[in-house]
Design an enzyme around this catalytic site. Structure first.
Site, PDB file in Angstrom:
ATOM      1  N   ILE A   1       0.837  -1.523  -0.093  1.00  0.00           N
ATOM      2  CA  ILE A   1       0.168  -0.109   0.304  1.00  0.00           C
ATOM      3  C   ILE A   1       1.204   1.080   0.228  1.00  0.00           C
ATOM      4  O   ILE A   1       1.476   1.275   0.950  1.00  0.00           O
ATOM      5  CB  ILE A   1      -1.219   0.016   0.941  1.00  0.00           C
ATOM      6  CG1 ILE A   1      -1.406  -1.496   1.692  1.00  0.00           C
ATOM      7  CG2 ILE A   1      -1.518   1.235   1.280  1.00  0.00           C
ATOM      8  CD1 ILE A   1      -2.909  -1.410   0.931  1.00  0.00           C
ATOM      9  N   HIS A   2       0.434   2.417  -1.069  1.00  0.00           N
ATOM     10  CA  HIS A   2       1.230   3.374  -0.865  1.00  0.00           C
ATOM     11  C   HIS A   2       0.835   4.297  -1.787  1.00  0.00           C
ATOM     12  O   HIS A   2       1.332   5.251  -1.176  1.00  0.00           O
ATOM     13  CB  HIS A   2       3.131   2.891  -1.532  1.00  0.00           C
ATOM     14  CG  HIS A   2       3.177   3.171  -3.253  1.00  0.00           C
ATOM     15  ND1 HIS A   2       2.419   1.981  -4.484  1.00  0.00           N
ATOM     16  CD2 HIS A   2       2.900   4.295  -4.426  1.00  0.00           C
ATOM     17  CE1 HIS A   2       2.269   1.986  -4.776  1.00  0.00           C
ATOM     18  NE2 HIS A   2       2.972   3.449  -5.166  1.00  0.00           N
ATOM     19  N   ARG A   3       0.372   4.134  -2.254  1.00  0.00           N
ATOM     20  CA  ARG A   3      -0.917   5.197  -3.296  1.00  0.00           C
ATOM     21  C   ARG A   3      -1.478   6.140  -2.130  1.00  0.00           C
ATOM     22  O   ARG A   3      -2.042   5.936  -0.614  1.00  0.00           O
ATOM     23  CB  ARG A   3      -1.774   4.311  -4.282  1.00  0.00           C
ATOM     24  CG  ARG A   3      -0.876   3.997  -5.478  1.00  0.00           C
ATOM     25  CD  ARG A   3      -0.133   5.196  -5.794  1.00  0.00           C
ATOM     26  NE  ARG A   3       0.081   3.846  -6.966  1.00  0.00           N
ATOM     27  CZ  ARG A   3      -0.310   4.464  -7.939  1.00  0.00           C
ATOM     28  NH1 ARG A   3      -0.830   5.110  -8.820  1.00  0.00           N
ATOM     29  NH2 ARG A   3       0.120   3.516  -9.826  1.00  0.00           N
TER      30      ARG A   3
END
Ligand code: UD1
Ligand code: UDP
Length: 354
Positions: free
Chosen positions: A202-204
């Site tokens: 997860i990084h957006r």
């Protein structure tokens, strides 16, 4: 022929490794690393592992707000273009490094080659969507990975210089998958059994920068008993620290540092399912035929949604849990080209100059 390639973020190193290897057989390529990603495990590791030539210019821009980061890149790339007078500026994807490179080139009337052109999520709140729309509208060669991308450009009245060349990330996977398969170190190191764990990334910004969305995602992870391994992006790590969320309270969750590409391919291939908001990881899940759950409201990779190969859940806790638990048996059809995208890029560069 002289090509100036602009890179800065993790997925661009992986894409460039595939393309550089091929175009360098016939082209003089100079690499500019903007420094957008700078931790060793977000940058150097890919240059070493994938034999990407050392950048000719390293701008050392680092992190910052969008305007400052993009603006500083723009000024420095402009100087390099004036010095090097390349025939093309080559940019990848949709990051701030992409936009800065394209904008610098457009102002100096240097043809822009955009690899991964035409993708759209139709959500302009995403920084990536703004970057890719603007880049496409000033590019000379728009090299698309899918027919959907071509259609998106047609809808925006862009037809000149548009080609479906397939997806360069597929080239990268085909080239590296045997090497990745021969190394199971990461599974042993993390005490993982094949097909017995979920892989998470997860990084957006649309998720990490919204405390409610992150809470909802983490609540889902708490409700999923399976073993979960999560190579955490530095953006996410910093944001979760700011929010005061404690990952060690989530059962069976193993948070690790970002891994290199070969380890990542190995983690993906051996996962039972993948839960992600990454663009690249959604596609790699499809290539590896591992079911994917995408915790976003839209995806630009709509081909992956066929037969629930990838389930789009947004960040609703119940939807994420249900999608992870759902048994799916999609038939994976090849929709991302034939793994020879880099050769097609080279041929189109030559054809344009001729
Ligand atoms: C960028 C791209 C995104 C892409 C992602 C790939 C933009 C607008 N976003 O997002 O589209 O999916 O790269 O991974 O270009 N940080 C570090 N060390 C690093 C790099 C970043 O600690 O080496 C931290 C910093 O706190 C920084 C934050 O991560 O502020 C965000 O980095 P940035 O490059 O601005 O955006 P990404 O979230 O990485
Ligand atoms: N990746 C990696 N190590 C990690 C996480 C991702 O090598 O710890 C690779 C992944 O295999 C894919 C690319 O990075 O090739 C995707 O980049 P990312 O998720 O950072 O960005 P996005 O594709 O969303 O722009």
């Amino acid at each position: 022929m002289k090509v100036l390639t602009i890179l800065g973020a993790r997925p661009q190193f992986i894409k460039a490794a595939a393309v550089s290897r091929v175009i360098r057989e016939e082209v003089t390529e100079l690499i500019v690393h903007t420094g957008q990603h700078y931790d060793a495990n977000m940058s150097d590791i890919f240059f070493e592992e994938l034999n990407i030539p050392k950048p000719d210019y390293h701008l050392g821009i680092g992190s910052g707000n969008h305007g400052k980061q993009t603006g500083e890149m723009l000024a420095k790339i402009e100087e390099i273009i004036l010095t090097e007078t390349p025939d093309f500026v080559l940019v990848y994807g949709d990051t701030n490094s992409t936009l800065a490179g394209a904008l610098a080139a457009a102002k100096l009337h240097v043809p822009i080659v955009h690899i991964e052109a035409g993708l759209r999520s139709f959500n302009k709140k995403m920084p990536e969507e703004v970057n890719r729309i603007l880049t496409d509208h000033i590019s000379t060669l728009l090299l698309c990975p899918t027919d959907t991308a071509i259609q998106n450009l047609t809808n925006e009245h862009i037809s000149e210089g548009v080609y479906n060349v397939g997806d360069v990330m597929y080239d990268a996977v085909l080239y590296n998958k045997e090497l990745a398969a021969s190394s199971t170190t990461i599974l042993e190191r993390e005490n993982l059994t094949a097909k017995d764990y979920l892989l998470i990334t997860i990084h957006r910004a649309e998720n990490t920068d919204d405390v409610d969305r992150m809470k909802s995602i983490l609540d889902a992870f708490s409700q999923i008993p399976d073993k979960k391994v999560w190579p955490i992006h530095p953006r996410t790590k910093h944001k979760l620290e700011d929010y005061g969320f404690k990952l060690d309270q989530i059962p069976n969750l193993y948070v690790i540092e970002p891994v290199g590409y070969l380890d990542m391919l190995s983690l993906e291939t051996n996962a039972k399912k993948i839960v992600t908001d990454s663009g690249g990881v959604q596609k790699e899940a499809y290539f590896a035929e591992v079911p994917c759950v995408t915790v976003r409201d839209q995806t630009e990779w709509v081909e992956t949604l066929i037969e629930d190969a990838n389930i789009l859940t947004g960040t609703d806790t119940d939807k994420i849990v249900a999608a992870v638990n759902k048994k799916v048996t999609p038939s994976y059809t090849p929709v991302f080209g034939d793994g020879k995208t880099s050769e097609k890029v080279l041929a189109l560069l030559k054809e344009y100059l001729a």
